[in-house]
Design a protein around this motif. Structure first.
Motif, mmCIF file in Angstrom:
data_model
loop_
_atom_site.group_PDB
_atom_site.id
_atom_site.type_symbol
_atom_site.label_atom_id
_atom_site.label_comp_id
_atom_site.label_asym_id
_atom_site.label_seq_id
_atom_site.Cartn_x
_atom_site.Cartn_y
_atom_site.Cartn_z
ATOM 1 N N MET A 267 0.843 -1.185 0.000
ATOM 2 C CA MET A 267 0.000 0.000 0.000
ATOM 3 C C MET A 267 0.879 1.237 0.000
ATOM 4 S SD MET A 267 -2.818 1.040 2.832
ATOM 5 C CE MET A 267 -2.312 2.458 3.756
ATOM 6 N N SER A 268 0.646 2.145 -0.902
ATOM 7 C CA SER A 268 1.375 3.406 -0.907
ATOM 8 C C SER A 268 0.389 4.540 -1.151
ATOM 9 C CB SER A 268 2.478 3.408 -1.953
ATOM 10 O OG SER A 268 1.931 3.348 -3.248
ATOM 11 N N LEU A 269 0.803 5.719 -0.791
ATOM 12 C CA LEU A 269 -0.020 6.896 -0.960
ATOM 13 C C LEU A 269 0.099 7.399 -2.397
ATOM 14 C CD1 LEU A 269 0.880 8.664 2.390
ATOM 15 C CD2 LEU A 269 -1.130 7.290 1.872
ATOM 16 N N PRO A 270 -0.781 8.322 -2.819
ATOM 17 C CA PRO A 270 -0.724 8.825 -4.184
ATOM 18 C C PRO A 270 0.650 9.391 -4.574
ATOM 19 C CG PRO A 270 -2.749 9.532 -3.141
ATOM 20 C CD PRO A 270 -1.912 8.855 -2.089
ATOM 21 N N ASP A 271 1.393 9.919 -3.604
ATOM 22 C CA ASP A 271 2.710 10.479 -3.911
ATOM 23 C C ASP A 271 3.788 9.408 -3.987
ATOM 24 O OD1 ASP A 271 3.073 9.834 -1.258
ATOM 25 O OD2 ASP A 271 3.468 11.865 -0.587
ATOM 26 N N GLY A 272 3.395 8.131 -3.843
ATOM 27 C CA GLY A 272 4.336 7.025 -3.953
ATOM 28 C C GLY A 272 5.006 6.622 -2.649
ATOM 29 N N GLN A 273 4.793 7.372 -1.582
ATOM 30 C CA GLN A 273 5.386 7.035 -0.293
ATOM 31 C C GLN A 273 4.482 6.091 0.481
ATOM 32 O OE1 GLN A 273 6.390 10.451 2.038
ATOM 33 N NE2 GLN A 273 8.270 10.790 0.901
ATOM 34 N N TRP A 274 5.105 5.270 1.326
ATOM 35 C CA TRP A 274 4.332 4.435 2.237
ATOM 36 C C TRP A 274 3.740 5.307 3.330
ATOM 37 C CZ3 TRP A 274 8.873 0.525 2.681
ATOM 38 C CH2 TRP A 274 8.793 -0.405 1.644
ATOM 39 N N PRO A 275 2.701 4.807 4.007
ATOM 40 C CA PRO A 275 2.087 5.574 5.095
ATOM 41 C C PRO A 275 3.099 5.888 6.206
ATOM 42 C CG PRO A 275 0.686 3.739 4.462
ATOM 43 C CD PRO A 275 1.990 3.555 3.744
ATOM 44 N N LEU A 276 2.826 6.956 6.915
ATOM 45 C CA LEU A 276 3.670 7.414 8.015
ATOM 46 C C LEU A 276 3.194 6.804 9.328
ATOM 47 C CD1 LEU A 276 6.037 9.376 8.556
ATOM 48 C CD2 LEU A 276 4.310 11.107 9.086
ATOM 49 N N TRP A 277 4.128 6.322 10.130
ATOM 50 C CA TRP A 277 3.854 5.729 11.438
ATOM 51 C C TRP A 277 4.628 6.508 12.492
ATOM 52 C CZ3 TRP A 277 1.041 1.026 12.028
ATOM 53 C CH2 TRP A 277 0.607 0.454 10.816
ATOM 54 N N GLU A 278 3.995 6.802 13.612
ATOM 55 C CA GLU A 278 4.660 7.474 14.726
ATOM 56 C C GLU A 278 5.251 6.414 15.645
ATOM 57 O OE1 GLU A 278 5.106 10.678 14.570
ATOM 58 O OE2 GLU A 278 3.827 10.719 12.794
ATOM 59 N N PRO B 232 -0.212 4.303 13.392
ATOM 60 C CA PRO B 232 -0.402 5.055 12.142
ATOM 61 C C PRO B 232 -0.633 6.535 12.452
ATOM 62 C CG PRO B 232 -1.849 3.130 12.219
ATOM 63 C CD PRO B 232 -1.230 3.275 13.573
ATOM 64 N N SER B 233 0.049 7.388 11.737
ATOM 65 C CA SER B 233 -0.101 8.829 11.982
ATOM 66 C C SER B 233 -1.553 9.275 11.848
ATOM 67 C CB SER B 233 0.769 9.629 11.014
ATOM 68 O OG SER B 233 2.118 9.441 11.324
ATOM 69 N N THR B 234 -2.292 8.607 10.987
ATOM 70 C CA THR B 234 -3.700 8.979 10.788
ATOM 71 C C THR B 234 -4.559 8.656 12.010
ATOM 72 O OG1 THR B 234 -4.112 6.848 9.727
ATOM 73 C CG2 THR B 234 -3.596 8.715 8.289
#
Length: 79
Positions: free
Chosen positions: A1-12, A58-60
């Motif tokens: 899974m990657s975001l539209p900008d091609g990066q993987w999701p951010l995790w804190e 997950p940052s979200t």
């Protein structure tokens, strides 16, 4: 899974320096899933024994208050 900008999701990443101590925010990692986030966090934040325990979130999933929500008046403090 990657975001539209091609990066993987951010995790804190939160670390615990020693048993019984509170967890503290250490930073962030990008990862495709929780397992990879934990591995990345171990590699970056615990490889030299700096932590005895890690949390990855997950940052979200982080909900933050606005600074104005934490302000109080002297009247409220007297109650």
């Amino acid at each position: 899974m990657s975001l539209p900008d091609g990066q993987w999701p951010l995790w804190e990443v939160f670390t615990q320096g020693a048993r019984g101590e509170p967890f503290e925010h250490a930073g962030s990692v990008h990862a495709a899933d929780a397992e990879q986030a934990m591995q990345n966090a171990r590699d970056v934040y615990a490889r030299r024994g700096e932590a005895v325990n890690l949390w990855v979130v997950p940052s979200t999933a982080i909900v933050a208050s606005a600074p104005s929500c934490l302000l109080y008046t002297s009247d409220a403090a007297d109650e």
